[in-house]
Write a protein that holds these residues in place. Structure first.
Motif, PDB file in Angstrom:
ATOM      1  N   UNK A   1       0.848  -1.197   0.000  1.00  0.00           N
ATOM      2  CA  UNK A   1       0.000   0.000   0.000  1.00  0.00           C
ATOM      3  C   UNK A   1       0.876   1.237   0.000  1.00  0.00           C
ATOM      4  N   UNK A   2       0.418   2.269  -0.697  1.00  0.00           N
ATOM      5  CA  UNK A   2       1.147   3.527  -0.806  1.00  0.00           C
ATOM      6  C   UNK A   2       2.105   3.584  -1.978  1.00  0.00           C
ATOM      7  N   UNK A   3       2.348   2.456  -2.631  1.00  0.00           N
ATOM      8  CA  UNK A   3       3.265   2.445  -3.773  1.00  0.00           C
ATOM      9  C   UNK A   3       2.570   3.037  -4.996  1.00  0.00           C
ATOM     10  N   UNK A   4       3.394   3.536  -5.923  1.00  0.00           N
ATOM     11  CA  UNK A   4       2.892   4.085  -7.167  1.00  0.00           C
ATOM     12  C   UNK A   4       2.918   3.005  -8.254  1.00  0.00           C
ATOM     13  N   UNK A   5       1.847   2.893  -8.975  1.00  0.00           N
ATOM     14  CA  UNK A   5       1.746   1.915 -10.056  1.00  0.00           C
ATOM     15  C   UNK A   5       1.323   2.630 -11.330  1.00  0.00           C
ATOM     16  N   UNK A   6       1.469   1.940 -12.441  1.00  0.00           N
ATOM     17  CA  UNK A   6       1.080   2.488 -13.734  1.00  0.00           C
ATOM     18  C   UNK A   6       0.123   1.505 -14.421  1.00  0.00           C
ATOM     19  N   UNK A   7      -0.949   2.030 -15.013  1.00  0.00           N
ATOM     20  CA  UNK A   7      -1.962   1.200 -15.670  1.00  0.00           C
ATOM     21  C   UNK A   7      -1.418   0.755 -17.020  1.00  0.00           C
ATOM     22  N   UNK A   8      -1.515  -0.545 -17.292  1.00  0.00           N
ATOM     23  CA  UNK A   8      -1.075  -1.088 -18.576  1.00  0.00           C
ATOM     24  C   UNK A   8      -2.241  -1.596 -19.408  1.00  0.00           C
ATOM     25  N   UNK A   9      -3.358  -1.863 -18.759  1.00  0.00           N
ATOM     26  CA  UNK A   9      -4.521  -2.378 -19.493  1.00  0.00           C
ATOM     27  C   UNK A   9      -5.752  -2.188 -18.645  1.00  0.00           C
ATOM     28  N   UNK A  10      -6.916  -2.026 -19.307  1.00  0.00           N
ATOM     29  CA  UNK A  10      -8.189  -1.852 -18.618  1.00  0.00           C
ATOM     30  C   UNK A  10      -9.143  -2.935 -19.094  1.00  0.00           C
ATOM     31  N   UNK A  11      -9.731  -3.646 -18.150  1.00  0.00           N
ATOM     32  CA  UNK A  11     -10.721  -4.688 -18.475  1.00  0.00           C
ATOM     33  C   UNK A  11     -11.973  -4.411 -17.668  1.00  0.00           C
TER      34      UNK A  11
ATOM     35  N   UNK B   1     -11.809  -3.252 -13.948  1.00  0.00           N
ATOM     36  CA  UNK B   1     -10.544  -3.723 -13.366  1.00  0.00           C
ATOM     37  C   UNK B   1      -9.388  -3.197 -14.207  1.00  0.00           C
ATOM     38  N   UNK B   2      -8.357  -2.679 -13.507  1.00  0.00           N
ATOM     39  CA  UNK B   2      -7.168  -2.186 -14.202  1.00  0.00           C
ATOM     40  C   UNK B   2      -6.008  -3.118 -13.899  1.00  0.00           C
ATOM     41  N   UNK B   3      -5.220  -3.377 -14.935  1.00  0.00           N
ATOM     42  CA  UNK B   3      -4.003  -4.171 -14.779  1.00  0.00           C
ATOM     43  C   UNK B   3      -2.843  -3.194 -14.633  1.00  0.00           C
ATOM     44  N   UNK B   4      -2.117  -3.366 -13.526  1.00  0.00           N
ATOM     45  CA  UNK B   4      -1.080  -2.394 -13.198  1.00  0.00           C
ATOM     46  C   UNK B   4       0.263  -3.089 -13.059  1.00  0.00           C
ATOM     47  N   UNK B   5       1.287  -2.238 -13.060  1.00  0.00           N
ATOM     48  CA  UNK B   5       2.648  -2.686 -12.823  1.00  0.00           C
ATOM     49  C   UNK B   5       3.347  -1.594 -12.030  1.00  0.00           C
ATOM     50  N   UNK B   6       4.298  -1.936 -11.213  1.00  0.00           N
ATOM     51  CA  UNK B   6       4.978  -0.894 -10.443  1.00  0.00           C
ATOM     52  C   UNK B   6       5.544   0.183 -11.352  1.00  0.00           C
ATOM     53  N   UNK B   7       5.357   1.459 -10.938  1.00  0.00           N
ATOM     54  CA  UNK B   7       5.796   2.583 -11.770  1.00  0.00           C
ATOM     55  C   UNK B   7       7.291   2.559 -11.981  1.00  0.00           C
ATOM     56  N   UNK B   8       8.104   2.133 -10.967  1.00  0.00           N
ATOM     57  CA  UNK B   8       9.543   2.093 -11.103  1.00  0.00           C
ATOM     58  C   UNK B   8       9.968   1.072 -12.135  1.00  0.00           C
ATOM     59  N   UNK B   9       9.265  -0.036 -12.181  1.00  0.00           N
ATOM     60  CA  UNK B   9       9.581  -1.065 -13.175  1.00  0.00           C
ATOM     61  C   UNK B   9       9.312  -0.549 -14.582  1.00  0.00           C
ATOM     62  N   UNK B  10       8.208   0.194 -14.758  1.00  0.00           N
ATOM     63  CA  UNK B  10       7.886   0.728 -16.079  1.00  0.00           C
ATOM     64  C   UNK B  10       8.927   1.727 -16.521  1.00  0.00           C
ATOM     65  N   UNK B  11       9.393   2.573 -15.585  1.00  0.00           N
ATOM     66  CA  UNK B  11      10.405   3.557 -15.940  1.00  0.00           C
ATOM     67  C   UNK B  11      11.716   2.895 -16.313  1.00  0.00           C
ATOM     68  N   UNK B  12      12.124   1.841 -15.525  1.00  0.00           N
ATOM     69  CA  UNK B  12      13.370   1.141 -15.837  1.00  0.00           C
ATOM     70  C   UNK B  12      13.288   0.444 -17.181  1.00  0.00           C
ATOM     71  N   UNK B  13      12.099  -0.115 -17.479  1.00  0.00           N
ATOM     72  CA  UNK B  13      11.927  -0.801 -18.754  1.00  0.00           C
ATOM     73  C   UNK B  13      12.047   0.170 -19.914  1.00  0.00           C
ATOM     74  N   UNK B  14      11.422   1.378 -19.764  1.00  0.00           N
ATOM     75  CA  UNK B  14      11.515   2.385 -20.818  1.00  0.00           C
ATOM     76  C   UNK B  14      12.944   2.866 -20.991  1.00  0.00           C
ATOM     77  N   UNK B  15      13.701   2.985 -19.846  1.00  0.00           N
ATOM     78  CA  UNK B  15      15.089   3.442 -19.950  1.00  0.00           C
ATOM     79  C   UNK B  15      15.951   2.422 -20.672  1.00  0.00           C
ATOM     80  N   UNK B  16      15.677   1.125 -20.429  1.00  0.00           N
ATOM     81  CA  UNK B  16      16.432   0.095 -21.127  1.00  0.00           C
ATOM     82  C   UNK B  16      16.148   0.113 -22.621  1.00  0.00           C
ATOM     83  N   UNK B  17      14.908   0.451 -23.003  1.00  0.00           N
ATOM     84  CA  UNK B  17      14.573   0.434 -24.429  1.00  0.00           C
ATOM     85  C   UNK B  17      15.253   1.557 -25.177  1.00  0.00           C
ATOM     86  N   UNK B  18      15.484   2.691 -24.517  1.00  0.00           N
ATOM     87  CA  UNK B  18      16.061   3.827 -25.222  1.00  0.00           C
ATOM     88  C   UNK B  18      17.508   4.070 -24.820  1.00  0.00           C
TER      89      UNK B  18
END
Length: 492
Positions: free
Chosen positions: A456-466, A469-486
């Motif tokens: 609880x209290x962590x920041x997440x990012x929405x990746x899909x909506x059903x 219900x929203x499918x989320x992933x930790x915001x830090x993981x999304x940022x690291x993944x984007x940094x690796x891609x670029x």
């Protein structure tokens, strides 16, 4: 339709003796009054019965003046025919038609001549002012008048008929050419001979395309007189007796006549402006541009309405003007090049080609051997450049909008950040483990599902909506993944 009265017995009501006496006295009193009123109405109430007052000898004669100052087309024919009818209705002494025309449509010419020949008021056709001409169809009209006159320094003739399609004259075989010439000369002979014109010389204007100055026309008995001004014309005609087309004779009393100039009505002026080449080109481009704006930006309404009206008016003018279809095709090509300029990188080559094509199309749009009139350079350039800029700008907006992120519906939530309000923890169900919890996003609580546990209290990012219900992933993981891609080459 006949009107029937109800039977008298159906309306009969028994009256008392006193009432019968009063009714009889009333009828005796009203009958003379009704008879007198009927007599007054019979004498003064009906304009058909009232005789028209006889004109006094002191009343000045009235001359109705009409003007042919451009090509002869249906609007001009409507104006002249209406003026001739109005002059007859007001018992004018003379109709003066001043003319300066390069010619026009044969159908409109024939309609005007028919009204001149049938006019109860004498008609004078006067080629004026100096430098004016009565060419082609105007020559036919000149010879149809009761009195044909020309001003010094004018000319008339060159009345050979031409066939056109799309403003381009056609080359026809000898047989068809003879038929056209024979029909035109027969029409000219049918009335010019009765007017006392030199028919043989008049036919050369049709068969050989000859034209005549005012002196030549007078010497060869094509016209009746040469006058330097309308006042000079009235002075020479005053007291003359002319022979009408029906064989009757009329003496012209034109001592200081009252000249009444009949102008075109507001409707006729509006329609005559539409059929001008410059106005037609503006309406054509405005109509196409208005519909283009409405199709690319639905819901604006005003451009579509204005464009549709302008296009219909342009089609009306196209029905009258000698439009060259090659010019229309060049304008269509120009619009296509403007659209392609917005889609492809051509460094301005496509736009420049579209501008050149539209300018050439404007210059070729109106083409007639009767007149050199066409779309002016200023109007062509003033319409082409804004049209190019607006078309390219709007198309680029349309193409750019396709790459914009959707701002409505559930798709707008993808990529949004949320805060976990209830820890996303593993939940076992039906032999499978899933991670579920609650998140707060944009002030709303959503059920969240993730692939890992998130406190609880962590920041997440929405990746899909059903649904809800929203499918989320930790915001830090999304940022690291984007940094690796670029990241730089070689980064893991």
């Amino acid at each position: 339709m006949s009107l029937r009265c109800a039977p008298a017995r159906a309306l009969a009501v028994p009256l008392a003796p006193q009432a019968s006496s009063v009714l009889i006295r009333s009828v005796h009193f009203l009958f003379p009054l009704v008879l007198a009123l009927t007599w007054v109405l019979a004498l003064h109430g009906s304009p058909q019965i009232k005789p028209a007052p006889a004109p006094t000898a002191a009343a000045p004669s009235r001359v109705f003046e009409l003007r042919i100052g451009d090509e002869i087309e249906p609007i001009m024919a409507e104006y002249l025919n209406g003026g001739i009818s109005e002059a007859a209705r007001q018992h004018a002494s003379l109709i003066l038609i001043t003319m300066d025309t390069p010619g026009g449509l044969g159908s409109s010419m024939e309609e005007i001549i028919q009204h001149i020949l049938a006019s109860p008021v004498p008609v004078v056709v006067y080629v004026s002012p100096t430098g004016a001409r009565g060419a082609s169809a105007g020559f036919f009209i000149l010879l149809s008048a009761d009195v044909a006159a020309m001003a010094p320094g004018t000319h008339a003739g060159a009345a050979s008929p031409l066939l056109e399609i799309g403003g381009v004259p056609l080359n026809v075989d000898d047989t068809l050419k003879k038929k056209i010439l024979n029909d035109a000369t027969a029409f000219l002979r049918s009335y010019s001979g009765k007017r006392g014109r030199n028919v043989a010389v008049a036919e050369t204007a049709v068969t050989d395309g000859k034209a005549f100055t005012e002196t030549e026309a007078l010497d060869q008995k094509l016209i009746d007189l040469v006058a330097s001004s309308p006042a000079d014309l009235f002075s020479k005609l005053n007291g003359q007796t002319i022979k009408r087309f029906d064989g009757s004779s009329t003496r012209l009393d034109l001592n200081d006549p009252q000249v009444v100039t009949l102008e075109m009505s507001a409707r006729e002026r509006f329609l005559s402006r539409i059929v001008q080449p410059d106005a037609f080109f503006i309406l054509l481009i405005a109509g196409a541009l208005g519909l283009y704006v409405e199709f690319t930006h639905p819901g604006m309404i005003a451009p579509g309405v204005i464009g549709a009206i302008a296009l219909v008016l342009a089609l009306f003018a196209m029905h009258i003007l000698p439009v060259n279809f090659a010019g229309l095709l060049l304008i269509v090509v120009a619009l296509g090049l403007f659209i392609l300029e917005a889609k492809y990188t051509s460094h301005g080559v496509l736009a420049a080609g579209g501008i050149v094509a539209m300018l050439l199309g404007a210059f070729m749009l109106i083409r007639s051997p009767l007149t050199g009139a066409g779309v002016s350079f200023g109007v062509a350039l003033g319409v082409t450049l804004p049209c190019a800029a607006v078309t390219v700008f709007l198309m680029r907006l349309v193409l750019r909008s396709r790459s914009w992120k959707q701002s409505t519906g559930s798709e707008q939530l993808v990529g949004a950040e949320a805060e976990v309000t209830e820890a996303i923890a593993p939940v076992t169900g039906e032999g499978a483990v899933s991670f579920q919890g609650m998140v707060r996003m944009r002030g709303e609580l959503w059920r969240a599902v993730a692939s890992v546990a998130i406190p609880a209290g962590a920041q997440v990012r929405v990746v899909r909506v059903s649904g809800l219900t929203v499918h989320v992933t930790p915001a830090q993981v999304s940022a690291n993944t984007a940094q690796q891609k670029v990241g730089p080459i070689g980064t893991a």
